[in-house]
Design an enzyme around this catalytic site. Structure first.
Site, PDB file in Angstrom:
ATOM      1  N   HIS A 256       0.837  -1.208   0.000  1.00 39.40           N
ATOM      2  CA  HIS A 256       0.000   0.000   0.000  1.00 39.40           C
ATOM      3  C   HIS A 256       0.872   1.260   0.000  1.00 39.40           C
ATOM      4  CE1 HIS A 256      -3.664   2.335   1.172  1.00 39.40           C
ATOM      5  NE2 HIS A 256      -2.751   3.123   1.726  1.00 39.40           N
ATOM      6  N   GLU A 257       1.829   1.320   0.907  1.00 39.17           N
ATOM      7  CA  GLU A 257       2.668   2.513   0.991  1.00 39.17           C
ATOM      8  C   GLU A 257       3.587   2.643  -0.217  1.00 39.17           C
ATOM      9  OE1 GLU A 257       1.815   4.677   2.996  1.00 39.17           O
ATOM     10  OE2 GLU A 257       0.579   3.431   4.318  1.00 39.17           O
ATOM     11  N   HIS A 260       1.801   4.632  -2.816  1.00 40.26           N
ATOM     12  CA  HIS A 260       1.971   6.068  -2.582  1.00 40.26           C
ATOM     13  C   HIS A 260       3.356   6.529  -3.032  1.00 40.26           C
ATOM     14  CE1 HIS A 260      -1.686   6.992  -0.439  1.00 40.26           C
ATOM     15  NE2 HIS A 260      -1.474   6.078   0.491  1.00 40.26           N
ATOM     16  N   GLU A 286      -4.545   7.778  -3.072  1.00 39.49           N
ATOM     17  CA  GLU A 286      -5.089   6.515  -2.579  1.00 39.49           C
ATOM     18  C   GLU A 286      -5.434   5.562  -3.706  1.00 39.49           C
ATOM     19  OE1 GLU A 286      -5.407   5.054   0.440  1.00 39.49           O
ATOM     20  OE2 GLU A 286      -4.188   6.729   1.134  1.00 39.49           O
TER      21      GLU A 286
END
Length: 491
Positions: A256-257, A260, A286
């Site tokens: 997830h990170e 980003h 997101e």
């Protein structure tokens, strides 16, 4: 120098100072001694004072007035659009308020972390009362008589409103709750169980970061209470967390990170340290983290490869084959923590926070009543009681640090990701073959070329519409969720 050159030179220095402030925040979350909280609050207040003075510098107004948009290219006009928006916003917020907010929220972060570790809501409430008071003051200044919550949303997702989001969430909630109910009634797949060495988790998580294209020569992976990504351009850092009994927490927080971080790393370098050199909105941000984590990282194809990596790292993991592993990765579990929630229930967590923070900002909900309101809403939405504050109202760092208007962008990012995934799978027909080999290049290249490289060049919804070929809406996401989970749960 021309007015445009003077303006952008000033903006570049301001952006550089903002990156320094961000690095202080990264340090506070990862390495800062616990006893340094009060001093860090003063440091953050001091740099915010400098930043606010630069953002409200009267020369910016003079430079903007002297610039003729017809003399600029698309990137130049976008730079002016962002600087104008920032200048107008900053001038609505009194300097002493901006400085005080930086000090109080920095201190509140430490107070929250301590309260969370002790499950002591009462210890946090006095500080949180001060945060709410200051944020309402800021919101009223920004709104100038209009809707306070909409003014806060504009910091994270320009062009949307609380009413728009409420309408979208009202349309999504019945389908999500119906799908959840059907899944809960179905036979549940086997879950991953056992003990998983934390050093091996961190080794695998760094491998995954590289697998998804994260450039470690311009980044690093550390541990934090709440995983996050920090920075832009040539210095983009991520954090994750480990659990001896739940390696998925570590692995998927990392993916997830990385979504980003790759967005920030892949922006056109010509925009470095300019308003275009960072993600255009949190919703678009997101969309990248969620599509990396879910549509790619939790896909049947990619998990078939990840299964082999898990067995290689940990030995027997109690799941007989890749199909059982895929079901375990996507298992719909009871749970309290938003960041650990499955795809079906995640947006329900966000909707809870969205409604509560709107009520806090409007004054309809008192801070002293927040825990009870949270617990009541959670029980209504999920069917069981919150067991302790760290699994409830104290679980997220966002409110302590004043990020009101941020939470709904998580669900907006899911909606955007649904649109992008539909377009990406059509554009890359052999995608699953690549993912089954642990090769994410085709997917990440498509996202880089169609979304990430543009940075802040376009408005948020325009980025998604341009990439996906449709106006953003929840239909693709809901179709994807129903299709995927009906298959897994044999609905």
């Amino acid at each position: 120098m021309t007015a445009y050159q003077d303006l952008t030179a000033h903006a570049r220095e301001t952006m550089a100072l903002g990156q320094i402030a961000g690095r202080l925040g990264w340090d506070q979350e990862t390495m800062m001694p616990r006893g340094a909280v009060a001093q860090r609050g003063e440091e953050m207040a001091a740099i915010e004072s400098v930043l606010h003075a630069r953002r409200t510098d009267p020369r910016i107004g003079d430079w903007l007035a002297a610039i003729k948009s017809d003399d600029l290219d698309d990137a130049g006009r976008a730079q002016v659009r962002h600087i104008t928006r920032s200048f107008e916003r900053a001038n609505k917020v009194p300097a002493d308020l901006a400085t005080t907010l930086a000090r109080v929220t920095s201190t509140a972060q430490g107070t929250w972390a301590e309260a969370r570790s002790n499950d002591d809501v009462a210890a946090f409430l006095p500080t949180f009362e001060e945060v709410i008071k200051l944020k309402r003051w800021e919101g009223q200044a920004l709104a100038a008589g209009e809707d306070v919550y909409d003014a806060m949303l504009a910091d994270y997702e320009p062009g949307t409103s609380g009413a728009d989001l409420a309408t979208m969430f009202d349309a999504m909630r019945p389908e999500l709750t119906a799908l959840r109910a059907a899944i809960i009634a179905a036979e549940q797949p086997k879950r991953l169980e056992g003990r998983f060495d934390e050093s091996k988790q961190m080794k695998l998580t760094r491998q995954l970061a590289k697998t998804f294209g994260y450039d470690m020569s311009h980044g690093r992976v550390d541990k934090a209470v709440h995983p996050f990504s920090s920075g832009s351009g040539l210095d983009v850092r991520i954090t994750t967390r480990t659990s001896e009994t739940d390696p998925f927490n570590c692995l998927y927080s990392t993916i997830h990170e990385v979504g980003h971080a790759c967005y920030e790393q892949n922006i056109d370098r010509a925009y470095l340290l300019t308003p275009l050199g960072q993600g255009v909105s949190m919703g678009v941000h997101e969309s990248q983290s969620r599509i990396y984590e879910n549509q790619i990282g939790r896909s049947r194809a990619f998990t078939s490869w990840l299964y082999t990596q898990m067995v290689e790292a940990f030995g027997d993991i109690g799941l007989d084959d890749a199909e059982a592993f895929y079901a375990a990765v996507n298992r719909v579990n009871d749970g309290y923590i938003r960041t650990e929630a499955d795809e079906v229930q995640y947006n329900l967590h966000v909707m809870l926070r969205f409604d509560l923070e709107r009520a806090l900002m409007s004054g309809d909900l008192a801070v002293g009543d927040l825990e009870a309101a949270w617990n009541d809403r959670f029980a209504a939405d999920f069917g069981y009681e919150v067991d302790k504050p760290s699994n409830g109202v104290l679980q997220d760092v966002h409110w302590p640090v004043g990020l009101f208007g941020y939470f709904p962008t998580y669900s907006l990012g899911n909606v955007y990701a649904g649109c992008l995934n539909e377009a990406m799978t059509q554009a890359v027909p052999d995608l699953d073959d690549d993912l089954a080999k642990g090769d994410t290049t085709a997917a990440t290249d498509w996202l880089r070329s169609n979304v990430q490289t543009y940075g802040g060049l376009y408005e948020p919804r325009d980025v998604i519409a341009k990439a996906s070929g449709i106006e953003p809406g929840p239909t693709p996401l809901l179709a994807y969720l129903n299709r995927k989970f009906s298959d897994i749960y044999k609905l």
